[in-house]
Scaffold this motif. Sequence first.
Motif, PDB file in Angstrom:
ATOM      1  N   ASP A 121      73.687  53.734  33.628  1.00  0.00           N
ATOM      2  CA  ASP A 121      74.590  52.628  33.314  1.00  0.00           C
ATOM      3  C   ASP A 121      75.870  53.185  32.708  1.00  0.00           C
ATOM      4  OD1 ASP A 121      74.105  53.220  30.631  1.00  0.00           O
ATOM      5  OD2 ASP A 121      73.072  51.338  30.178  1.00  0.00           O
ATOM      6  N   PHE A 122      76.804  52.306  32.410  1.00  0.00           N
ATOM      7  CA  PHE A 122      78.048  52.661  31.744  1.00  0.00           C
ATOM      8  C   PHE A 122      78.202  51.765  30.514  1.00  0.00           C
ATOM      9  CE2 PHE A 122      79.816  54.451  35.778  1.00  0.00           C
ATOM     10  CZ  PHE A 122      80.265  55.658  35.254  1.00  0.00           C
ATOM     11  N   PRO A 123      77.991  52.283  29.287  1.00  0.00           N
ATOM     12  CA  PRO A 123      78.224  51.446  28.103  1.00  0.00           C
ATOM     13  C   PRO A 123      79.650  50.903  28.078  1.00  0.00           C
ATOM     14  CG  PRO A 123      77.142  53.509  27.514  1.00  0.00           C
ATOM     15  CD  PRO A 123      77.556  53.634  28.948  1.00  0.00           C
ATOM     16  N   THR A 124      80.592  51.763  28.440  1.00  0.00           N
ATOM     17  CA  THR A 124      81.978  51.325  28.559  1.00  0.00           C
ATOM     18  C   THR A 124      82.745  52.332  29.415  1.00  0.00           C
ATOM     19  OG1 THR A 124      83.970  50.626  27.331  1.00  0.00           O
ATOM     20  CG2 THR A 124      82.783  52.541  26.485  1.00  0.00           C
ATOM     21  N   VAL A 125      83.685  51.835  30.173  1.00  0.00           N
ATOM     22  CA  VAL A 125      84.629  52.668  30.911  1.00  0.00           C
ATOM     23  C   VAL A 125      86.008  52.339  30.352  1.00  0.00           C
ATOM     24  CG1 VAL A 125      85.653  53.165  33.162  1.00  0.00           C
ATOM     25  CG2 VAL A 125      83.198  52.735  32.984  1.00  0.00           C
ATOM     26  N   PRO A 126      86.642  53.259  29.645  1.00  0.00           N
ATOM     27  CA  PRO A 126      87.871  52.924  28.913  1.00  0.00           C
ATOM     28  C   PRO A 126      89.014  52.420  29.781  1.00  0.00           C
ATOM     29  CG  PRO A 126      86.957  55.003  28.138  1.00  0.00           C
ATOM     30  CD  PRO A 126      86.193  54.629  29.371  1.00  0.00           C
ATOM     31  N   VAL A 127      89.172  52.984  30.991  1.00  0.00           N
ATOM     32  CA  VAL A 127      90.331  52.636  31.827  1.00  0.00           C
ATOM     33  C   VAL A 127      89.845  52.024  33.130  1.00  0.00           C
ATOM     34  CG1 VAL A 127      92.424  53.473  32.936  1.00  0.00           C
ATOM     35  CG2 VAL A 127      91.636  54.546  30.805  1.00  0.00           C
ATOM     36  N   TRP A 128      90.161  50.755  33.329  1.00  0.00           N
ATOM     37  CA  TRP A 128      89.786  50.052  34.563  1.00  0.00           C
ATOM     38  C   TRP A 128      90.923  50.041  35.581  1.00  0.00           C
ATOM     39  CZ3 TRP A 128      86.700  44.865  33.917  1.00  0.00           C
ATOM     40  CH2 TRP A 128      85.475  45.129  33.265  1.00  0.00           C
ATOM     41  N   HIS A 129      92.142  50.072  35.123  1.00  0.00           N
ATOM     42  CA  HIS A 129      93.265  49.954  36.066  1.00  0.00           C
ATOM     43  C   HIS A 129      94.441  50.792  35.590  1.00  0.00           C
ATOM     44  CE1 HIS A 129      95.934  47.351  33.583  1.00  0.00           C
ATOM     45  NE2 HIS A 129      94.791  46.976  33.054  1.00  0.00           N
ATOM     46  N   ARG A 130      95.212  51.224  36.554  1.00  0.00           N
ATOM     47  CA  ARG A 130      96.462  51.926  36.279  1.00  0.00           C
ATOM     48  C   ARG A 130      97.427  51.582  37.391  1.00  0.00           C
ATOM     49  NH1 ARG A 130      98.507  56.869  37.797  1.00  0.00           N
ATOM     50  NH2 ARG A 130      96.493  57.541  38.652  1.00  0.00           N
ATOM     51  N   GLY A 131      98.539  50.982  37.015  1.00  0.00           N
ATOM     52  CA  GLY A 131      99.509  50.573  38.016  1.00  0.00           C
ATOM     53  C   GLY A 131      98.910  49.602  39.007  1.00  0.00           C
ATOM     54  N   ARG A 132      98.845  50.001  40.268  1.00  0.00           N
ATOM     55  CA  ARG A 132      98.347  49.146  41.346  1.00  0.00           C
ATOM     56  C   ARG A 132      96.931  49.526  41.793  1.00  0.00           C
ATOM     57  NH1 ARG A 132     102.129  46.221  44.381  1.00  0.00           N
ATOM     58  NH2 ARG A 132     104.120  46.061  43.287  1.00  0.00           N
ATOM     59  N   MET A 133      96.207  50.222  40.951  1.00  0.00           N
ATOM     60  CA  MET A 133      94.835  50.603  41.253  1.00  0.00           C
ATOM     61  C   MET A 133      93.886  50.011  40.214  1.00  0.00           C
ATOM     62  SD  MET A 133      95.193  54.636  42.241  1.00  0.00           S
ATOM     63  CE  MET A 133      96.501  55.250  43.323  1.00  0.00           C
ATOM     64  N   VAL A 134      92.698  49.601  40.680  1.00  0.00           N
ATOM     65  CA  VAL A 134      91.738  48.976  39.777  1.00  0.00           C
ATOM     66  C   VAL A 134      90.323  49.261  40.278  1.00  0.00           C
ATOM     67  CG1 VAL A 134      91.673  46.770  41.014  1.00  0.00           C
ATOM     68  CG2 VAL A 134      91.191  46.814  38.546  1.00  0.00           C
ATOM     69  N   ILE A 135      89.352  49.265  39.367  1.00  0.00           N
ATOM     70  CA  ILE A 135      87.950  49.415  39.742  1.00  0.00           C
ATOM     71  C   ILE A 135      87.193  48.137  39.396  1.00  0.00           C
ATOM     72  CG2 ILE A 135      87.757  51.918  39.686  1.00  0.00           C
ATOM     73  CD1 ILE A 135      86.832  51.723  36.786  1.00  0.00           C
ATOM     74  N   ILE A 136      86.152  47.856  40.191  1.00  0.00           N
ATOM     75  CA  ILE A 136      85.333  46.667  39.980  1.00  0.00           C
ATOM     76  C   ILE A 136      83.859  47.021  40.204  1.00  0.00           C
ATOM     77  CG2 ILE A 136      87.209  45.162  40.758  1.00  0.00           C
ATOM     78  CD1 ILE A 136      85.587  44.691  43.317  1.00  0.00           C
ATOM     79  N   GLY A 137      82.972  46.100  39.851  1.00  0.00           N
ATOM     80  CA  GLY A 137      81.553  46.292  40.105  1.00  0.00           C
ATOM     81  C   GLY A 137      81.003  47.512  39.383  1.00  0.00           C
ATOM     82  N   ASP A 138      80.051  48.198  40.014  1.00  0.00           N
ATOM     83  CA  ASP A 138      79.408  49.350  39.391  1.00  0.00           C
ATOM     84  C   ASP A 138      80.393  50.455  39.046  1.00  0.00           C
ATOM     85  OD1 ASP A 138      76.959  48.160  39.471  1.00  0.00           O
ATOM     86  OD2 ASP A 138      76.103  49.443  41.024  1.00  0.00           O
ATOM     87  N   ALA A 139      81.494  50.544  39.747  1.00  0.00           N
ATOM     88  CA  ALA A 139      82.498  51.561  39.431  1.00  0.00           C
ATOM     89  C   ALA A 139      83.047  51.383  38.022  1.00  0.00           C
ATOM     90  CB  ALA A 139      83.643  51.504  40.442  1.00  0.00           C
ATOM     91  N   ALA A 140      83.069  50.134  37.546  1.00  0.00           N
ATOM     92  CA  ALA A 140      83.619  49.832  36.222  1.00  0.00           C
ATOM     93  C   ALA A 140      82.556  49.603  35.171  1.00  0.00           C
ATOM     94  CB  ALA A 140      84.531  48.601  36.308  1.00  0.00           C
ATOM     95  N   HIS A 141      81.363  49.133  35.571  1.00  0.00           N
ATOM     96  CA  HIS A 141      80.386  48.714  34.548  1.00  0.00           C
ATOM     97  C   HIS A 141      78.969  48.668  35.099  1.00  0.00           C
ATOM     98  CE1 HIS A 141      80.601  44.873  36.667  1.00  0.00           C
ATOM     99  NE2 HIS A 141      81.914  44.885  36.499  1.00  0.00           N
ATOM    100  N   ALA A 142      78.504  49.746  35.685  1.00  0.00           N
ATOM    101  CA  ALA A 142      77.127  49.768  36.192  1.00  0.00           C
ATOM    102  C   ALA A 142      76.158  49.403  35.074  1.00  0.00           C
ATOM    103  CB  ALA A 142      76.792  51.151  36.736  1.00  0.00           C
ATOM    104  N   THR A 143      75.193  48.549  35.384  1.00  0.00           N
ATOM    105  CA  THR A 143      74.205  48.127  34.408  1.00  0.00           C
ATOM    106  C   THR A 143      72.801  48.468  34.885  1.00  0.00           C
ATOM    107  OG1 THR A 143      73.325  46.228  33.165  1.00  0.00           O
ATOM    108  CG2 THR A 143      74.066  45.809  35.402  1.00  0.00           C
TER     109      THR A 143
END
Length: 397
Positions: A275-297
Amino acid sequence: MTRALIIGGGVAGTITAIALHEAGHQSVVFEAYDRDSEGVGAFLTLAVNGLDALLPLGLKDVVRSVGFDSPRMSIGLGNGTRLAEFPLGGTLQDGTVSQTVLRSDLYVALRDEAVRRGIRVEYGKRLTGANQTKTHVSADFADGSHAEGDLLIGADGLRSRVRTIIDPDAPAPRYVPLLNTGGFAEGLDLPDEPGVLNMVFGKRVFFCHVVSTDGRVWWFANPARKTEPTAAELGTLAGDKLRAELLHLVAGDRTPAAEIIRATRELYPAWPTYDFPTVPVWHRGRMVIIGDAAHATSPAAGQGASMAIEDAVTLGKCLRDVPDVERALATYESLRRGRVEAVVAAGKRNGDQKAIGPVGRVIRDFFIKRAFSKPFDEDPNGFMWNHRIDWNEKIAV
């Protein structure tokens, strides 16, 4: 019209493409594998909060067409004690309950619906790099091809390449000391109501089974393992060796687990939990992560697919209502981060109850029995099931 490059053709990526389509934007989905996911993967139960989020996209019935109702769950101990049975997340206004579905069937149904709506899906597109300017993004793939768009969405899972492009210092996934395996047993006649998930905290292993509408028994087990297995070790946790280990783990339990394991022709090779307790950076400029890439549980939360769906719908709303892409991505994160991190924490707590030694098991079972000896004043998982997203409500800019 915004053109989105979506990296990853799983649940998160495909539903994001459909949500953006409904919001008036264009998407192309790039899947790393050179074929679709037909026949690949285990099964999952899609909770009512995820199903409700699908409703405005016209996808709830698509999911129901490939799944079966799972209205309740039963909790018990390995000694045969049945502690409680309660609704699995409640019921939507139209009577819809949680759905259990083969992961591959869900992928295929969503992919076919996306294609039917005119969304392009490209296979064999493994992302190697990406760049951005103030006005557009570009993506490079291992086959030498290249794509350009207005934003790039990383729906590429636990080992996300987009996550490390956005933040080279992004943390690695946290190992949760549990393995996963399971399968489908045939030829059994269990006295269980179809669709009810029967979960047992056994003496040595957590085991869950559900009788499907076709009579097969779908099941999974979570053997505890303190240290993260290597790829070589995982390679040996399959076939007859895995079956023997599982039969040993369930031998002392008064449950149908041993019978189910023996009636299963092919076991899923074991895989580890992260899992990911936290991912500090989800987006930068025009790029973003979602789903398990950002917060696998952990699967113990029962919310992985539903969180991906909620992400997709929320991101679609943000890109519909917030005219600037970078502000839309920041708004998306502000709406999602607190909730998903709470779900990840809940999944970790639930999983910790499965990975306990013999002495700890006695203490655990005592407190579990005491907890279920009287009705809950409030469902501790209610914050997960009861969340709703109003697609028609405009996001304040």
